[in-house]
Design a protein around this motif. Structure first.
Motif, PDB file in Angstrom:
ATOM      1  N   VAL A   1     -15.576  54.425  -9.989  1.00 47.18           N
ATOM      2  CA  VAL A   1     -15.955  53.465 -11.023  1.00 47.18           C
ATOM      3  C   VAL A   1     -16.780  54.191 -12.074  1.00 47.18           C
ATOM      4  O   VAL A   1     -17.316  55.269 -11.832  1.00 47.18           O
ATOM      5  CB  VAL A   1     -16.760  52.277 -10.449  1.00 47.18           C
ATOM      6  N   GLY A   2     -16.881  53.591 -13.246  1.00 44.37           N
ATOM      7  CA  GLY A   2     -17.670  54.182 -14.316  1.00 44.37           C
ATOM      8  C   GLY A   2     -16.925  54.154 -15.635  1.00 44.37           C
ATOM      9  O   GLY A   2     -15.803  53.657 -15.736  1.00 44.37           O
ATOM     10  N   GLU A   3     -17.542  54.701 -16.661  1.00 39.10           N
ATOM     11  CA  GLU A   3     -16.945  54.730 -17.988  1.00 39.10           C
ATOM     12  C   GLU A   3     -15.685  55.575 -18.022  1.00 39.10           C
ATOM     13  O   GLU A   3     -14.806  55.370 -18.869  1.00 39.10           O
ATOM     14  CB  GLU A   3     -17.950  55.275 -19.002  1.00 39.10           C
ATOM     15  N   GLY A   4     -15.562  56.530 -17.096  1.00 40.11           N
ATOM     16  CA  GLY A   4     -14.435  57.446 -17.113  1.00 40.11           C
ATOM     17  C   GLY A   4     -13.095  56.813 -16.812  1.00 40.11           C
ATOM     18  O   GLY A   4     -12.054  57.445 -17.049  1.00 40.11           O
ATOM     19  N   VAL A   5     -13.073  55.585 -16.290  1.00 45.60           N
ATOM     20  CA  VAL A   5     -11.793  54.953 -15.963  1.00 45.60           C
ATOM     21  C   VAL A   5     -11.155  54.289 -17.181  1.00 45.60           C
ATOM     22  O   VAL A   5      -9.954  53.990 -17.159  1.00 45.60           O
ATOM     23  CB  VAL A   5     -11.961  53.912 -14.833  1.00 45.60           C
ATOM     24  N   LEU A   6     -11.934  54.056 -18.231  1.00 41.11           N
ATOM     25  CA  LEU A   6     -11.400  53.337 -19.392  1.00 41.11           C
ATOM     26  C   LEU A   6     -10.368  54.192 -20.122  1.00 41.11           C
ATOM     27  O   LEU A   6     -10.531  55.397 -20.296  1.00 41.11           O
ATOM     28  CB  LEU A   6     -12.532  52.958 -20.340  1.00 41.11           C
ATOM     29  N   GLY A   7      -9.302  53.528 -20.542  1.00 36.56           N
ATOM     30  CA  GLY A   7      -8.224  54.215 -21.233  1.00 36.56           C
ATOM     31  C   GLY A   7      -7.253  54.928 -20.321  1.00 36.56           C
ATOM     32  O   GLY A   7      -6.299  55.545 -20.807  1.00 36.56           O
ATOM     33  N   ARG A   8      -7.447  54.834 -19.011  1.00 27.62           N
ATOM     34  CA  ARG A   8      -6.620  55.575 -18.073  1.00 27.62           C
ATOM     35  C   ARG A   8      -5.610  54.662 -17.383  1.00 27.62           C
ATOM     36  O   ARG A   8      -5.770  53.433 -17.335  1.00 27.62           O
ATOM     37  CB  ARG A   8      -7.489  56.238 -16.989  1.00 27.62           C
ATOM     38  N   VAL A   9      -4.558  55.295 -16.847  1.00 27.55           N
ATOM     39  CA  VAL A   9      -3.584  54.619 -15.989  1.00 27.55           C
ATOM     40  C   VAL A   9      -3.744  55.225 -14.605  1.00 27.55           C
ATOM     41  O   VAL A   9      -3.468  56.416 -14.403  1.00 27.55           O
ATOM     42  CB  VAL A   9      -2.150  54.810 -16.510  1.00 27.55           C
ATOM     43  N   LEU A  10      -4.203  54.406 -13.657  1.00 21.55           N
ATOM     44  CA  LEU A  10      -4.545  54.899 -12.323  1.00 21.55           C
ATOM     45  C   LEU A  10      -3.774  54.142 -11.267  1.00 21.55           C
ATOM     46  O   LEU A  10      -3.332  52.999 -11.480  1.00 21.55           O
ATOM     47  CB  LEU A  10      -6.049  54.749 -12.062  1.00 21.55           C
ATOM     48  N   ASP A  11      -3.625  54.773 -10.096  1.00 26.71           N
ATOM     49  CA  ASP A  11      -3.093  54.039  -8.951  1.00 26.71           C
ATOM     50  C   ASP A  11      -4.260  53.377  -8.230  1.00 26.71           C
ATOM     51  O   ASP A  11      -5.431  53.597  -8.589  1.00 26.71           O
ATOM     52  CB  ASP A  11      -2.268  54.965  -8.043  1.00 26.71           C
ATOM     53  N   PRO A  12      -4.010  52.530  -7.234  1.00 22.11           N
ATOM     54  CA  PRO A  12      -5.120  51.805  -6.591  1.00 22.11           C
ATOM     55  C   PRO A  12      -6.139  52.682  -5.882  1.00 22.11           C
ATOM     56  O   PRO A  12      -7.220  52.197  -5.535  1.00 22.11           O
ATOM     57  CB  PRO A  12      -4.386  50.888  -5.597  1.00 22.11           C
ATOM     58  N   LEU A  13      -5.839  53.960  -5.661  1.00 20.98           N
ATOM     59  CA  LEU A  13      -6.806  54.873  -5.059  1.00 20.98           C
ATOM     60  C   LEU A  13      -7.598  55.641  -6.114  1.00 20.98           C
ATOM     61  O   LEU A  13      -8.411  56.510  -5.770  1.00 20.98           O
ATOM     62  CB  LEU A  13      -6.093  55.858  -4.128  1.00 20.98           C
ATOM     63  N   GLY A  14      -7.359  55.343  -7.391  1.00 21.44           N
ATOM     64  CA  GLY A  14      -8.072  56.025  -8.458  1.00 21.44           C
ATOM     65  C   GLY A  14      -7.458  57.339  -8.884  1.00 21.44           C
ATOM     66  O   GLY A  14      -8.082  58.101  -9.624  1.00 21.44           O
ATOM     67  N   ARG A  15      -6.225  57.615  -8.455  1.00 19.50           N
ATOM     68  CA  ARG A  15      -5.560  58.860  -8.832  1.00 19.50           C
ATOM     69  C   ARG A  15      -4.809  58.656 -10.150  1.00 19.50           C
ATOM     70  O   ARG A  15      -4.162  57.630 -10.346  1.00 19.50           O
ATOM     71  CB  ARG A  15      -4.595  59.298  -7.725  1.00 19.50           C
ATOM     72  N   PRO A  16      -4.861  59.637 -11.058  1.00 15.52           N
ATOM     73  CA  PRO A  16      -4.226  59.467 -12.382  1.00 15.52           C
ATOM     74  C   PRO A  16      -2.709  59.350 -12.282  1.00 15.52           C
ATOM     75  O   PRO A  16      -2.057  60.064 -11.520  1.00 15.52           O
ATOM     76  CB  PRO A  16      -4.631  60.741 -13.139  1.00 15.52           C
ATOM     77  N   LEU A  17      -2.147  58.446 -13.075  1.00 18.38           N
ATOM     78  CA  LEU A  17      -0.700  58.323 -13.237  1.00 18.38           C
ATOM     79  C   LEU A  17      -0.269  58.655 -14.657  1.00 18.38           C
ATOM     80  O   LEU A  17       0.913  58.534 -14.989  1.00 18.38           O
ATOM     81  CB  LEU A  17      -0.249  56.894 -12.895  1.00 18.38           C
TER      82      LEU A  17
END
Length: 491
Positions: A102-118
């Motif tokens: 969690v945090g500001e770093g997730v904004l603008g990203r496409v992630l899977d439910p485990l937080g891995r980048p897609l």
């Protein structure tokens, strides 16, 4: 040349230094074995100390959640590709529950439910890891819903307004514009203080890509997070997606900010839950769903709330989406979700195919909370709009029989048709508050009654430029803008 004794002394000193730096503390690993695996679940034995919800580690960096703790085996939900796993493979317990970044770093990203980048980007720069299963805020931590959550869709903001901290269900048949309303709500937050989270569960990859591209083209990509578990993802990841997305959104709520979560959709999530439960041999109930399917979505949506000022005053608004079959709102999952949420926006397939978009069924839609948050100018103009629209639909149905109608009824029907045309709206074009107020002002003042129906879209397009930058409370200036738009776009 050093002597043999000198060489031995040097070697002994180096070995002693390495031993002094070595970690000699005892470490106990809990190791089990796979008894059976397939269809997204596995049975594991030998992990007597495993806990419910613990992360288990399988070969090939595949994680799993321990769900059913039987006397001799553990039923696990796999969170990755299991094609390489076989009975007899070793499984280790981690002793940890599942957490996501969690945090500001997730904004603008496409992630899977485990937080891995897609999105082919770098790993997420997380501020911390939070568990995916978190308790909902207690009653004492909640405040009244007092701030408006504008969606940019006129028929919703005027007739079924939403508030920050509300849970409003968007429900309708397949391909009736449910996702379009949700995407417009995201686009309407551009330049505002609301962080958006779009959660895709079991959707086609092409459909998800269209949503991501539409949001980014509309300028909302920088403040939007996409949590994606497409239809070809492991069932466990699809099941996990809404919980992970809510956890990521709660970071902003708990830091005193505002978040909007779109869950697309919970009908597919319920089907995945049923699939996994049947494979884990849990007792089936109505329509083969397990008995906890209501609790599944209740504990998720209860996490949407407006917090008290002592806790920062942040909010999390939820817009879950559900699909119906032939408009049947009395089916099992729709009735569950309607009873959990604070209202529903019902979309009608017949209206959609007749060209009325958004195809909101005014008679079956309701907002039980947000009416108190509606901006004053909009609330004043929309006060009688819902009743007038319902009466128009009734009169229009009556006139279809071809009988003689008096002049008053004919005027009411003509006025209602302009009302319906004004409430129509193209997708991916959210309307600001000033435009909504000006449009309703023109309608209530009767200025559209002499305008041909086919000219109303042109009038609305012209009006958008005329009211830009005008305060919605400035009635006189808005009226001048309306007359200007009628003089140009209404020709």
């Amino acid at each position: 040349m050093p002597s043999l004794s000198q060489s031995l002394d040097a070697w002994t000193g180096e070995a002693g230094a390495r031993l002094a730096d070595a970690d000699t503390t005892a470490r106990v690993d809990s190791v089990g074995r796979i008894e059976s695996v397939g269809d997204g679940i596995a049975r594991v034995s030998g992990l007597a100390d495993a806990r419910a919800g613990e992360v288990l580690l399988f070969p090939g960096d595949v994680a799993a959640l321990a769900e059913d703790l039987d006397e001799d085996t553990i039923g696990c939900v796999l969170l990755g590709d299991s094609s390489h796993l076989m009975a007899g493979d070793r499984v280790r317990g981690s002793g940890q529950i599942l957490s996501v970044p969690v945090g500001e770093g997730v904004l603008g990203r496409v992630l899977d439910p485990l937080g891995r980048p897609l999105d082919d980007g770098p790993a997420v720069a997380a501020e911390r890891l939070d568990p995916v299963e978190r308790p909902a805020p207690p009653i004492a931590a909640r405040a009244a819903v007092t701030e408006a959550m504008a969606t940019g869709t006129l028929v919703v903001d005027a007739l079924f307004p939403l508030g920050r901290g509300q849970r409003e269900l968007i429900i309708g048949d397949r391909a009736t514009g449910k996702t379009a309303i949700a995407v417009d709500a995201i686009l309407n937050q551009t330049g505002g203080d609301v962080v958006c989270v779009y959660i895709a569960i079991g959707q086609k990859s092409s459909s998800v890509r269209e949503v991501v591209e539409a949001v980014r083209r509309g300028g909302a990509g920088a403040h939007t997070l996409f949590v994606v578990a497409p239809s070809d993802a492991a069932p466990g990841l699809q099941w996990l997606a809404p919980f992970a997305g809510f956890t990521m959104a709660e970071y902003f709520r708990d830091s005193g900010r505002h978040a909007l979560v779109i869950v697309d959709d919970l009908t597919k999530h319920a089907a995945i839950h049923r699939q996994l439960s049947l494979l884990l041999r849990r007792p089936p109930g109505r329509e083969a769903y397990p008995g906890d399917v209501f609790y599944l979505h209740a504990r998720l949506l209860e996490r949407a709330a407006k917090l008290t000022a002592a806790l920062g005053g942040g909010s999390l608004t939820a817009l879950p989406i559900a699909e119906t079959q032939a408009g049947n709102l009395s089916a099992y999952i729709p009735t569950n979700l309607i009873s959990i949420t604070d209202g529903q926006i019902c979309l009608d397939a017949k209206l959609f195919h007749e060209g009325q978009k958004p195809a909101v069924d005014v008679g079956r839609s309701v907002s039980r909370v947000g009416g108190k948050t509606q901006p004053g100018p909009l609330r004043t103009l929309a006060e009688s709009l819902r009743l007038d629209y319902a009466q128009f639909l009734e009169l229009e149905a009556f006139t279809r029989f071809g009988g003689m109608v008096d002049a008053r009824t004919a005027r009411a029907v003509d006025h209602g048709r302009r009302m319906r045309a004004l409430l129509a709206q193209p997708r991916l074009a959210p309307q600001p508050l000033a435009l909504q107020v000006a449009a309703l002002l023109a309608l209530t003042e009767g200025l559209l009654d002499s305008l041909p129906l086919e000219r109303i879209p042109a009038f609305r397009a012209t009006l958008a430029g005329a009211v830009a930058g005008i305060d919605p409370a400035a009635r006189d200036r808005l009226m001048d803008a309306v007359r200007q738009a009628l003089a140009t776009g209404g020709k």
